[in-house]
Enzyme design. Structure first.
Site, PDB file in Angstrom:
ATOM      1  N   LYS A   1     -38.680  29.284  10.397  1.00 12.39           N
ATOM      2  CA  LYS A   1     -38.519  28.697   9.061  1.00 12.39           C
ATOM      3  C   LYS A   1     -39.868  28.164   8.574  1.00 12.39           C
ATOM      4  CE  LYS A   1     -37.067  24.165  10.774  1.00 12.39           C
ATOM      5  NZ  LYS A   1     -36.163  23.050  10.531  1.00 12.39           N
TER       6      LYS A   1
ATOM      7  N   ARG B   1     -27.436  14.531  10.007  1.00 15.25           N
ATOM      8  CA  ARG B   1     -28.038  15.369   8.967  1.00 15.25           C
ATOM      9  C   ARG B   1     -26.996  16.427   8.631  1.00 15.25           C
ATOM     10  NH1 ARG B   1     -33.722  18.401  10.101  1.00 15.25           N
ATOM     11  NH2 ARG B   1     -32.377  19.619  11.460  1.00 15.25           N
TER      12      ARG B   1
ATOM     13  N   HIS C   1     -28.038  19.369  17.097  1.00 12.42           N
ATOM     14  CA  HIS C   1     -29.484  19.120  17.016  1.00 12.42           C
ATOM     15  C   HIS C   1     -29.750  17.698  17.484  1.00 12.42           C
ATOM     16  CE1 HIS C   1     -33.499  20.056  15.871  1.00 12.42           C
ATOM     17  NE2 HIS C   1     -33.566  19.200  14.872  1.00 12.42           N
TER      18      HIS C   1
ATOM     19  N   ARG D   1     -33.814  26.476  20.772  1.00 12.31           N
ATOM     20  CA  ARG D   1     -34.327  26.909  19.467  1.00 12.31           C
ATOM     21  C   ARG D   1     -35.744  26.364  19.333  1.00 12.31           C
ATOM     22  NH1 ARG D   1     -29.343  24.326  18.141  1.00 12.31           N
ATOM     23  NH2 ARG D   1     -30.609  22.607  17.346  1.00 12.31           N
TER      24      ARG D   1
ATOM     25  N   TYR E   1     -66.372  11.697  -4.724  1.00 14.98           N
ATOM     26  CA  TYR E   1     -65.753  10.755  -5.657  1.00 14.98           C
ATOM     27  C   TYR E   1     -65.764   9.329  -5.130  1.00 14.98           C
ATOM     28  CZ  TYR E   1     -63.727  14.799  -8.057  1.00 14.98           C
ATOM     29  OH  TYR E   1     -63.542  15.966  -8.742  1.00 14.98           O
TER      30      TYR E   1
ATOM     31  N   CYS F   1     -61.971  16.526  -1.730  1.00 11.44           N
ATOM     32  CA  CYS F   1     -61.662  16.944  -3.102  1.00 11.44           C
ATOM     33  C   CYS F   1     -60.589  18.034  -3.065  1.00 11.44           C
ATOM     34  CB  CYS F   1     -62.908  17.497  -3.786  1.00 11.44           C
ATOM     35  SG  CYS F   1     -64.342  16.427  -3.661  1.00 11.44           S
TER      36      CYS F   1
ATOM     37  N   ASP G   1     -60.863  21.253  -3.855  1.00  6.26           N
ATOM     38  CA  ASP G   1     -61.342  22.546  -3.343  1.00  6.26           C
ATOM     39  C   ASP G   1     -62.448  22.422  -2.290  1.00  6.26           C
ATOM     40  OD1 ASP G   1     -59.733  23.701  -5.330  1.00  6.26           O
ATOM     41  OD2 ASP G   1     -61.379  23.669  -6.774  1.00  6.26           O
TER      42      ASP G   1
HETATM   43  C1  LIG Z   1     -31.881  22.882  13.740  1.00  7.56           C
HETATM   44  C2  LIG Z   1     -33.242  22.992  14.338  1.00  7.56           C
HETATM   45  N1  LIG Z   1     -33.379  23.542  15.545  1.00  7.56           N
HETATM   46  C3  LIG Z   1     -34.589  23.665  16.136  1.00  7.56           C
HETATM   47  C4  LIG Z   1     -35.733  23.213  15.506  1.00  7.56           C
HETATM   48  C5  LIG Z   1     -37.058  23.381  16.200  1.00  7.56           C
HETATM   49  O1  LIG Z   1     -37.625  22.145  16.507  1.00  7.56           O
HETATM   50  P1  LIG Z   1     -39.010  22.080  17.277  1.00  7.56           P
HETATM   51  O2  LIG Z   1     -40.046  22.635  16.350  1.00  7.56           O
HETATM   52  O3  LIG Z   1     -39.205  20.629  17.520  1.00  7.56           O
HETATM   53  O4  LIG Z   1     -38.867  22.892  18.502  1.00  7.56           O
HETATM   54  C6  LIG Z   1     -35.634  22.625  14.249  1.00  7.56           C
HETATM   55  C7  LIG Z   1     -36.840  22.131  13.592  1.00  7.56           C
HETATM   56  O5  LIG Z   1     -36.889  21.242  12.821  1.00  7.56           O
HETATM   57  C8  LIG Z   1     -34.352  22.506  13.647  1.00  7.56           C
HETATM   58  O6  LIG Z   1     -34.201  21.943  12.451  1.00  7.56           O
END
Ligand SMILES: Cc1ncc(COP(=O)(O)O)c(C=O)c1O
Length: 396
Positions: free
Chosen positions: A40, A137, A166, A224, A268, A315, A317
């Site tokens: 993601k 969440r 999670h 994950r 700046y 800045c 850029d």
């Molecule tokens: C639902 C879920 N699983 C796994 C992960 C992966 O987490 P990490 O990057 O800490 O391994 C995330 C990341 O935010 C997540 O939202």
């Protein structure tokens, strides 16, 4: 250097390191256990299409996205492995989800109702269910597990491929009386409702996986991984037993230098003034590229493997660095000299450089954030280049 670049500020991603990290993490699990690398947010800024394509070649079985748009982008780029959609969705997205064969991780009854209206009887549509065990969440309440089981029993067009939760503090996984322990207990209760079905139970992010492995030597739930995949060791309390390699470097070059007398200012608001005769290098990267303004007068870059401080205000850029000590140590520095904002200095500057590293975790600590934010803030206008340090032919 890519001839289409008009500015030598770029991110380089080493796909060989990425692949090695994936295999390192994968080996923490028993064979065939669930492992869903998270791609993601543009693969944490590393480039989702390239990362997903590389992982697909490396044998990944699932990948995780947060948004429908991210899944569509990967499908359009030809990624074929199952893509788990972790974000919650609304009715207007359902056709896109079905057309692109995204596998939703369901958190709410509304999503099940939408799917039930669109997925015909007789099909077998895979989904995952997510339980809220303390993060508050996304996810169903654990008390809803039996009701969900009934729903699945009466909606045979859906097959339960996974059940997820999670953790809010993965780094305490495996410790007595930990938040993770309490969450995993709740999770086990939820899993009980699905007895007799074959599905993956997955709960571990990078820190939980590394921590459990360090403490117990085995992982009881699917993983994950995000941050660890990209080579940053997540926060752990027990000493990790694995090694990870950072995949991303963020590089630029000096475009101009200025010789300043004592008392002359930089950038700046003149928040930095020379306290000695100084050599200042101008770097064509700024906060619009994701080199955050908080690095004003506080960040560092690598130049010839030595640390050079960021001086003055960053800045939009450009930002400026003090190259006085680099020049004193290793000879004249001028336009064209490479600087590294994140990553390794390979000692490749005319053989006079040193080996050094500036990690995303170090940058994050400096500005009180986390490496995730350092990576994901590197903006779209920064081109990503891909290479394989092991010399195997791949994408460039
Ligand atoms: C639902 C879920 N699983 C796994 C992960 C992966 O987490 P990490 O990057 O800490 O391994 C995330 C990341 O935010 C997540 O939202």
């Amino acid at each position: 250097m890519n001839p289409r670049l008009h500015r030598r500020t770029y991110v380089e991603v080493d796909l060989a390191r990425l692949e090695r990290n994936f295999h390192t993490l994968r080996k923490l699990l028993p064979p065939n256990a669930f492992c869903c690398p998270m791609v993601k947010a543009n693969a944490y800024g590393h480039g989702d299409v390239e990362v997903a394509t590389q992982l697909e070649l490396a044998g990944v079985k699932h990948l995780g996205v947060g948004l429908v748009e991210e899944g569509v982008r990967l499908r359009e780029a030809g990624v074929r492995v199952p893509l788990l959609l972790f974000g919650i969705f609304e009715e207007f997205s359902v056709d896109t989800i079905l057309e692109n064969k995204l596998t939703p991780v369901i958190s709410h009854w509304s999503e099940l109702e939408i799917l039930a209206d669109h997925v015909p009887f007789g099909s077998r549509f895979a989904l995952h269910l997510k339980f809220n065990t303390g993060m508050n969440r996304l996810g169903f309440d654990v008390s809803e597990a039996l009701q969900l089981r009934d729903w699945l029993d009466t909606h045979q067009q859906f097959s339960l491929e996974g059940v997820a939760t999670h953790l809010l503090r993965g780094e305490d996984a495996g410790e007595p009386d930990s938040d993770s322990g309490a969450q995993l207990e709740q999770f086990a209760r939820a899993l009980g409702a699905f007895q007799g079905l074959r599905f993956h139970a997955h709960a571990l992010n990078s820190s939980a996986a590394v921590q459990l492995h360090a403490r117990d030597g085995r992982l009881s739930y699917g993983m994950r991984p995000g941050l660890a995949l990209y080579g940053v060791m997540p926060s752990t309390r027990a000493t990790p037993k694995i090694q990870l390699e950072p995949c991303l470097s963020f590089r630029s070059h000096v475009v101009m230098t200025h010789r300043l007398n004592v008392g002359e200012a930089v950038s700046y608001n003149a928040i930095w003034k020379a306290s000695r005769p100084s050599l200042i290098g101008v770097i064509p990267a700024g906060y619009a590229d994701g080199f955050q303004r908080q690095f004003s007068n506080s960040g560092e870059v690598l130049c010839r493997g030595r640390r050079a401080p960021v001086v003055g205000t960053v800045c939009m850029d450009y930002f400026m660095v003090d190259l006085t000590d680099v020049e004193a140590a290793s000879g004249a520095v001028g336009p064209g000299e490479e600087v590294v904002m994140i990553g390794d200095s390979h000692g490749e500057n005319q053989g006079i450089g040193l080996e050094a590293q500036l990690g995303a975790d170090e940058l994050a600590r400096r500005v009180s954030t986390i490496p995730y934010e350092i990576f994901t803030r590197i903006s779209e206008r920064v081109p990503r280049h891909y290479r394989r340090s092991d010399g195997v032919a791949g994408m460039t």
